[in-house]
Design a protein around this motif. Structure first.
Motif, PDB file in Angstrom:
ATOM      1  N   SER A   1       9.386  -3.458   7.772  1.00 39.60           N
ATOM      2  CA  SER A   1       8.206  -3.414   6.690  1.00 39.60           C
ATOM      3  C   SER A   1       7.165  -2.427   7.346  1.00 39.60           C
ATOM      4  O   SER A   1       6.654  -2.583   8.534  1.00 39.60           O
ATOM      5  N   MET A   2       6.606  -1.604   6.617  1.00 43.09           N
ATOM      6  CA  MET A   2       5.367  -0.740   7.073  1.00 43.09           C
ATOM      7  C   MET A   2       4.148  -1.362   6.076  1.00 43.09           C
ATOM      8  O   MET A   2       4.118  -1.183   4.963  1.00 43.09           O
ATOM      9  N   LYS A   3       3.302  -2.010   6.898  1.00 43.98           N
ATOM     10  CA  LYS A   3       2.110  -2.443   6.138  1.00 43.98           C
ATOM     11  C   LYS A   3       0.685  -1.528   6.106  1.00 43.98           C
ATOM     12  O   LYS A   3       0.592  -0.666   6.928  1.00 43.98           O
ATOM     13  N   LEU A   4      -0.111  -1.854   4.915  1.00 40.11           N
ATOM     14  CA  LEU A   4      -1.351  -0.623   5.027  1.00 40.11           C
ATOM     15  C   LEU A   4      -2.217  -1.522   4.110  1.00 40.11           C
ATOM     16  O   LEU A   4      -1.928  -2.291   3.195  1.00 40.11           O
ATOM     17  N   LYS A   5      -3.548  -1.653   4.781  1.00 37.91           N
ATOM     18  CA  LYS A   5      -4.531  -2.196   4.082  1.00 37.91           C
ATOM     19  C   LYS A   5      -5.607  -1.108   3.698  1.00 37.91           C
ATOM     20  O   LYS A   5      -6.292  -0.794   5.002  1.00 37.91           O
TER      21      LYS A   5
ATOM     22  N   SER B   1      -8.386   6.234  -0.895  1.00 39.04           N
ATOM     23  CA  SER B   1      -8.160   6.476   0.569  1.00 39.04           C
ATOM     24  C   SER B   1      -6.838   6.665   1.063  1.00 39.04           C
ATOM     25  O   SER B   1      -6.871   7.101   2.377  1.00 39.04           O
ATOM     26  N   VAL B   2      -5.871   6.442   0.317  1.00 31.33           N
ATOM     27  CA  VAL B   2      -4.531   6.424   0.654  1.00 31.33           C
ATOM     28  C   VAL B   2      -3.939   7.767   0.237  1.00 31.33           C
ATOM     29  O   VAL B   2      -3.801   8.080  -0.670  1.00 31.33           O
ATOM     30  N   SER B   3      -3.362   8.572   1.271  1.00 26.32           N
ATOM     31  CA  SER B   3      -2.880   9.874   0.889  1.00 26.32           C
ATOM     32  C   SER B   3      -1.285   9.995   0.462  1.00 26.32           C
ATOM     33  O   SER B   3      -0.695   8.848   0.534  1.00 26.32           O
TER      34      SER B   3
ATOM     35  N   ARG C   1      -3.769  -3.529  -1.395  1.00 29.64           N
ATOM     36  CA  ARG C   1      -2.384  -3.257  -0.710  1.00 29.64           C
ATOM     37  C   ARG C   1      -1.671  -2.522  -1.792  1.00 29.64           C
ATOM     38  O   ARG C   1      -0.372  -2.684  -2.026  1.00 29.64           O
ATOM     39  N   SER C   2      -2.389  -1.485  -2.419  1.00 27.53           N
ATOM     40  CA  SER C   2      -1.308  -0.984  -3.394  1.00 27.53           C
ATOM     41  C   SER C   2      -0.284  -0.093  -2.950  1.00 27.53           C
ATOM     42  O   SER C   2       0.751  -0.635  -3.767  1.00 27.53           O
ATOM     43  N   SER C   3      -0.229   0.312  -1.905  1.00 23.43           N
ATOM     44  CA  SER C   3       1.105   1.244  -1.524  1.00 23.43           C
ATOM     45  C   SER C   3       2.105   0.280  -0.927  1.00 23.43           C
ATOM     46  O   SER C   3       3.325   0.338  -1.523  1.00 23.43           O
ATOM     47  N   TYR C   4       1.586  -0.810  -0.170  1.00 22.17           N
ATOM     48  CA  TYR C   4       2.530  -1.783   0.319  1.00 22.17           C
ATOM     49  C   TYR C   4       3.133  -2.493  -1.004  1.00 22.17           C
ATOM     50  O   TYR C   4       4.148  -2.701  -0.896  1.00 22.17           O
ATOM     51  N   ALA C   5       2.317  -2.987  -1.877  1.00 16.09           N
ATOM     52  CA  ALA C   5       2.721  -4.022  -2.878  1.00 16.09           C
ATOM     53  C   ALA C   5       3.760  -3.228  -3.871  1.00 16.09           C
ATOM     54  O   ALA C   5       4.789  -3.723  -4.384  1.00 16.09           O
ATOM     55  N   ALA C   6       3.397  -1.967  -3.928  1.00 15.89           N
ATOM     56  CA  ALA C   6       4.364  -0.842  -4.688  1.00 15.89           C
ATOM     57  C   ALA C   6       5.631  -0.707  -4.234  1.00 15.89           C
ATOM     58  O   ALA C   6       6.638  -0.896  -4.963  1.00 15.89           O
ATOM     59  N   SER C   7       5.692  -0.646  -2.936  1.00 13.32           N
ATOM     60  CA  SER C   7       7.062  -0.528  -2.195  1.00 13.32           C
ATOM     61  C   SER C   7       7.731  -1.728  -2.410  1.00 13.32           C
ATOM     62  O   SER C   7       9.108  -1.696  -2.532  1.00 13.32           O
TER      63      SER C   7
ATOM     64  N   ALA D   1     -12.153 -10.480   0.884  1.00 14.82           N
ATOM     65  CA  ALA D   1     -11.880  -9.285   0.895  1.00 14.82           C
ATOM     66  C   ALA D   1     -11.121  -9.081   2.434  1.00 14.82           C
ATOM     67  O   ALA D   1     -10.041  -8.432   2.607  1.00 14.82           O
ATOM     68  N   GLU D   2     -11.780  -9.513   3.331  1.00 11.86           N
ATOM     69  CA  GLU D   2     -11.499  -9.528   4.697  1.00 11.86           C
ATOM     70  C   GLU D   2     -10.123 -10.282   5.240  1.00 11.86           C
ATOM     71  O   GLU D   2      -9.238  -9.742   5.713  1.00 11.86           O
TER      72      GLU D   2
END
Length: 313
Positions: A128-132, A137-139, A188-194, A309-310
């Motif tokens: 898993s690769m996580k991103l918050k 702001s996500v490329s 968590r848009s990219s993480y949740a999408a994956s 949010a934090e």
């Protein structure tokens, strides 16, 4: 002479606790016997959950193929498993370098896995690769990297071992997924999408291969908590009571040993879907299906609340 009424409830509680304890002991004993001699592949075996799984399945007598992207860490794990191990009860693990971000290498990796023992009984896709981060702001490059690791890697690996499982009419493919494969939260848009993509792929795969005797499982968990309990902090400013409660619930993750034990039980019992989460995330799953406007309103309010949010994981 019958028992006094005030003693009935304590006795029932003690009896239930005893039965539950005996049941757990029997299941733990069966867990070891059921995986004995099975060829088990564990991806990202050098992570916290991967290490716990490796120890559990190794003690159970499985023939392990451990995968990771760092040879030094794989060798360190190999040493920790084989030192003081009884060679009559356990097998020395095989080591394979695997980097899900390098999709071009997947065909060679699958070939190397199959060469270890000629077949695979159980494939545990644990990576898993996580991103918050806010969506804007996500490329695109980062989006693609997350999809490679969280979706294309596990799905390609499953496709690679599937032909041998179908030919043998036996096999088990297990995806260690996140609850965000079923429920998306802000930042968590990219993480949740994956994770949604991986969940959908393995759900489809499960139906397609059932007739061939191949089991497909998903274990969806909340965030993995490897940290020690935090020290008491200064009192926070008053905030919305509902949001404060949600924030406190979101700080409860699952410990690696608990998740690893759940993975082994899922393999042994051939369960198809497991959700490992506290009550609040479980309720949120039902709200997403039954009352989505209410859940959307809570999540939107949470984004405005800096504390929630934090803490959102």
């Amino acid at each position: 002479m019958g028992l006094p009424s005030f003693m009935v409830l304590p006795l029932l509680v003690l009896t239930a606790a005893g039965v539950y304890y005996i049941y757990n002991q029997v299941m733990q004993f069966m867990s070891k016997s059921l995986v004995k001699n099975k060829v088990v592949v564990i991806t990202d075996a050098v992570s916290g959950v991967g290490i716990e799984c490796a120890h559990l399945f190794h003690k159970g007598g499985a023939r392990l193929v451990l995968c990771g992207n760092t040879w030094d860490k794989l060798e360190s794990l190999y040493d920790s498993l084989t030192n003081n191990a009884d060679p009559r009860e356990t097998f020395a693990p095989k080591l394979v370098i695997l980097d899900f971000s390098d999709t071009d290498s997947m065909e060679d990796v699958v070939g190397e896995m199959l060469e270890c023992y000629g077949y695979v009984d159980v494939l545990i896709c644990n990576s898993s690769m996580k991103l918050k981060a806010p969506v804007q702001s996500v490329s695109l490059e980062l989006d693609r990297n997350i999809m490679d690791i969280n979706y294309f890697g596990p799905s390609t690996l499953a496709k690679g071992v599937l032909p041998s499982m179908i030919s043998r009419r036996s096999g088990h493919i297990l995806l260690v997924n996140s609850i965000q494969g079923r429920l998306a939260v802000p930042f968590r848009s990219s993480y949740a999408a994956s994770k949604h993509a991986a969940q959908a792929f393995f759900d489809c795969l499960r139906a397609e291969v059932e007739e061939y005797g191949v089991t497909v499982s998903t274990v969806s968990h909340t965030f993995i908590n490897v940290s020690e309990p935090p020290a008491a902090a200064e009192p926070a400013p008053p905030q919305n009571a509902l949001l404060a409660f949600l924030a406190s619930q979101l700080t409860h993750g699952v410990r690696p040993p608990v998740l690893a034990n759940e993975i082994m039980q899922t393999v042994n019992r051939k369960r198809k879907e497991v959700v490992l989460a506290h009550p609040i995330p479980r309720v949120a799953l039902y709200l997403r299906s039954l009352f989505p406007p209410f859940l959307f309103a809570v999540l939107a309010a949470g984004v405005k609340d800096s504390v929630l949010a934090e803490q959102m994981q």
